[in-house]
Motif scaffolding. Sequence first.
Motif, PDB file in Angstrom:
ATOM      1  N   LEU A   1       6.325  -0.502   2.818  1.00  0.00           N
ATOM      2  CA  LEU A   1       6.183   0.695   4.351  1.00  0.00           C
ATOM      3  C   LEU A   1       5.037   1.037   3.852  1.00  0.00           C
ATOM      4  CD1 LEU A   1       8.206   0.918   6.750  1.00  0.00           C
ATOM      5  CD2 LEU A   1       8.415   3.295   5.218  1.00  0.00           C
ATOM      6  N   ARG A   2       4.499   1.812   3.245  1.00  0.00           N
ATOM      7  CA  ARG A   2       3.320   2.377   3.093  1.00  0.00           C
ATOM      8  C   ARG A   2       2.375   1.741   2.803  1.00  0.00           C
ATOM      9  NH1 ARG A   2       2.988   8.159  -0.549  1.00  0.00           N
ATOM     10  NH2 ARG A   2       0.376   8.380  -0.470  1.00  0.00           N
ATOM     11  N   ALA A   3       2.342   0.483   1.994  1.00  0.00           N
ATOM     12  CA  ALA A   3       1.708  -0.652   2.760  1.00  0.00           C
ATOM     13  C   ALA A   3       0.919  -1.234   4.146  1.00  0.00           C
ATOM     14  CB  ALA A   3       1.249  -1.505   1.635  1.00  0.00           C
ATOM     15  N   GLY A   4       1.946  -0.450   5.075  1.00  0.00           N
ATOM     16  CA  GLY A   4       1.457  -1.236   6.092  1.00  0.00           C
ATOM     17  C   GLY A   4       1.996  -2.351   6.373  1.00  0.00           C
ATOM     18  N   LEU A   5       2.784  -3.001   5.409  1.00  0.00           N
ATOM     19  CA  LEU A   5       3.085  -4.314   5.181  1.00  0.00           C
ATOM     20  C   LEU A   5       4.509  -4.823   4.986  1.00  0.00           C
ATOM     21  CD1 LEU A   5       0.442  -5.077   2.542  1.00  0.00           C
ATOM     22  CD2 LEU A   5       0.408  -5.945   4.830  1.00  0.00           C
ATOM     23  N   GLY A   6       4.627  -6.217   4.937  1.00  0.00           N
ATOM     24  CA  GLY A   6       5.849  -6.254   5.153  1.00  0.00           C
ATOM     25  C   GLY A   6       6.531  -6.153   3.631  1.00  0.00           C
TER      26      GLY A   6
END
Lengths: 218, 218, 218, 218
Positions: free
Chosen positions: A52-57
């Motif tokens: 989430l924090r990395a903006g990824l799945g």
Amino acid sequence: MTDAPPPAGPGRRRRGPSPAKTAATRRALVEAGLALFLDTGYGATRMSDVALRAGLGKGTIYLHFSDKAALFDAVVREVALRTRAQRALPRPRPNEPTRDFLRRVVPPLLGLFRDSGLSRVILLVASEGARLPEVADVYRQVIIDPVLRIVVLYAGRAERRGELRAGPLSRHPLIMVAPVVVTTLYNTLFAGAAPVDVLATFDDFLDLLFAAGAKSPA
Amino acid sequence: MTDAPPPAGPGRRRRGPSPAKTAATRRALVEAGLALFLDTGYGATRMSDVALRAGLGKGTIYLHFSDKAALFDAVVREVALRTRAQRALPRPRPNEPTRDFLRRVVPPLLGLFRDSGLSRVILLVASEGARLPEVADVYRQVIIDPVLRIVVLYAGRAERRGELRAGPLSRHPLIMVAPVVVTTLYNTLFAGAAPVDVLATFDDFLDLLFAAGAKSPA
Amino acid sequence: MTDAPPPAGPGRRRRGPSPAKTAATRRALVEAGLALFLDTGYGATRMSDVALRAGLGKGTIYLHFSDKAALFDAVVREVALRTRAQRALPRPRPNEPTRDFLRRVVPPLLGLFRDSGLSRVILLVASEGARLPEVADVYRQVIIDPVLRIVVLYAGRAERRGELRAGPLSRHPLIMVAPVVVTTLYNTLFAGAAPVDVLATFDDFLDLLFAAGAKSPA
Amino acid sequence: MTDAPPPAGPGRRRRGPSPAKTAATRRALVEAGLALFLDTGYGATRMSDVALRAGLGKGTIYLHFSDKAALFDAVVREVALRTRAQRALPRPRPNEPTRDFLRRVVPPLLGLFRDSGLSRVILLVASEGARLPEVADVYRQVIIDPVLRIVVLYAGRAERRGELRAGPLSRHPLIMVAPVVVTTLYNTLFAGAAPVDVLATFDDFLDLLFAAGAKSPA
DNA sequence: AATGAATGAGTGTTCATTCAT
DNA sequence: TATGAATGAACACTCATTCAT
């Protein structure tokens, strides 16, 4: 357990996303992992939160790291390297007393120590070290031992210059880093108590260490 | 969070199992908890394993502790008190140099430090301290701070006797415990590396500290 | 599942606590069980709480009831009997219209219905009836069916007196109790909504039922 | 507590499984929940069984519902809406007596009442209503109150047409539904007893209610 | 490469029931 | 009889990991 990025050598690539983008993704994950591991600890950090924090799945993490442990490993290595990268340790001036040299050189290092999150990473590694011995060992080899080698180096110089009783410090360089490590640990661990001034403590420590050399000329 | 045992005051005699047995059960649980927390860490210790190791049923734990956290708290307090109980710190002989006094007194304390599991508990508290700040603070108040007060006491003596430069150590007593703590941490954490001799390091540390006093007479 | 108290017949007793005390203990447990089952429901009532409320030890319950279900059974029977005990249903005066008779007689019964907790017990039995069919059946036999028999009795009278169309009510006496049951359920279940006036509803119901008889004289 | 599915608005197309499949999964879970809650009650239904019956993994439930309670809530809402969806209540023909109209209209509704599981859901809600008051209130608002409004509507018609004494029924519409509810409850609850004929009872009830209107012409 | 729905092993905790005292 | 410490089966819920899309 290491999952190093594939060597970016200019072999046959083409096809598929650029290696640059891959590296960026990886970096984002490590960054997110670092932040969360520091904030919440290894056990309490959820892989989904890292994603989430990395903006990824969530699944994306596993394209880059085989494991939660592998991610942690990468995070620790990253901090280690990042800290080392800014080394560029200055040398003592020709006749500079070692004590003055240390006074001049150590405070910025301490700032780095604090700001790079290295101190919190030490705690983190200490926490999980028992469970992940390889991580602890990486840490020792990349960070601790180099520092100790440098201590030995300058301990030798001080001893040769008669500033320090010969032997003790070059035999046991941990003595030199101990005050800083302990005060930092103290402050991190006992957030409820009045914080100890790391720098002032180190200064007083130097006073004690070099008292002999400082006094004898008198 | 403490779940202290109810004061064993001689009230109306209870039917059923004796209070003595109840206390024994509690002790068995704390003991099992200590061993497992040290071995596997807080997170990785299963309540069922604690029960198993104590030779009791899983549910029994919850008759004595409301929570896993409460059990941990009790374990830490137990170690803290146990260590304190064996204090009986000897005093320096009338004219004994402080350094000799420390050489005489500290090694047994270190043995205690090591054998009581205190050093491993420090690591344990460090691991979980962030998540359980009250535990960390108990630890500081019961163990750390008393030790520091003693250090300040003898630092004052040494300074008054001219054995130590006045000020630094009584201002920052953490300096005194730092080498022991750091070497112990080092050995615990980096089990893969060659262990550092805690005692020898402390000895060398004393040499450096009292170098001034030792040298100047010469 | 019933665990009836042993017949108190004056056989060879002596030795051991008096049967009177035993009965008192049993009664305390049933009372505590009633209160808690009504307040918290069967599933959410803990045996330990029943013991606590009865001022007894947990184990004592099992000297009187084999089971949680057996306790529940006893509680339901108790309420059933208690309600029946206060029956003493008055009879209609020689020429009193059945409607007036009902108006005179039902309200106190409703008060009893409400105050004895019978309405809440109905809900309780409804809740657990599926799981404890015997309990539900006891309930029907001890409470519901007798009431229906009385309804049939007076339905016959009203029909014979030409106050009511012959047949429907004596065929299906549930019709008579339905409004009271439904309004009580409504109030119990939907505590959030404006409560329905049980008595007024019953009165209006009687108005509808006896409209023919009431009107025809006009 | 509701965990409604996110509005299926045509946002940026999601990678991975289609929203349609997601909805199907949700539906399967609600269906399985309905069946099991009805069969075994709320407390005795295991989440793992719901998953099993839905042909899904245990964890999947928690992707759609935060809680066992949330699942229950969804199940009740589902039944409520499902029943409402088939409403399509016909209107009385211009000069049709209200009683004939009810005779014509109610039986199919009763079939729906029975077959939709609504009657068993009433019992279910009654069981858990105390513990989950919001669910009970949803139920009242979505099912009960609309029905009562319709009763009031036709009570007014009957009263205006002189078929019914004016007042009682439009004041207390619960009277109208009471016989059906009570007989259904009776049959559900006392499975051991001879079942009551719900329809015949309702018919007899209508006979009593409209006796005045039916008689007076005579 | 990227995704997130699906999975199910694993855990802390509760509570009816037993039994030594 | 009475007790309450001990028990362990049972269950809701979490989260690292997989894989169809």
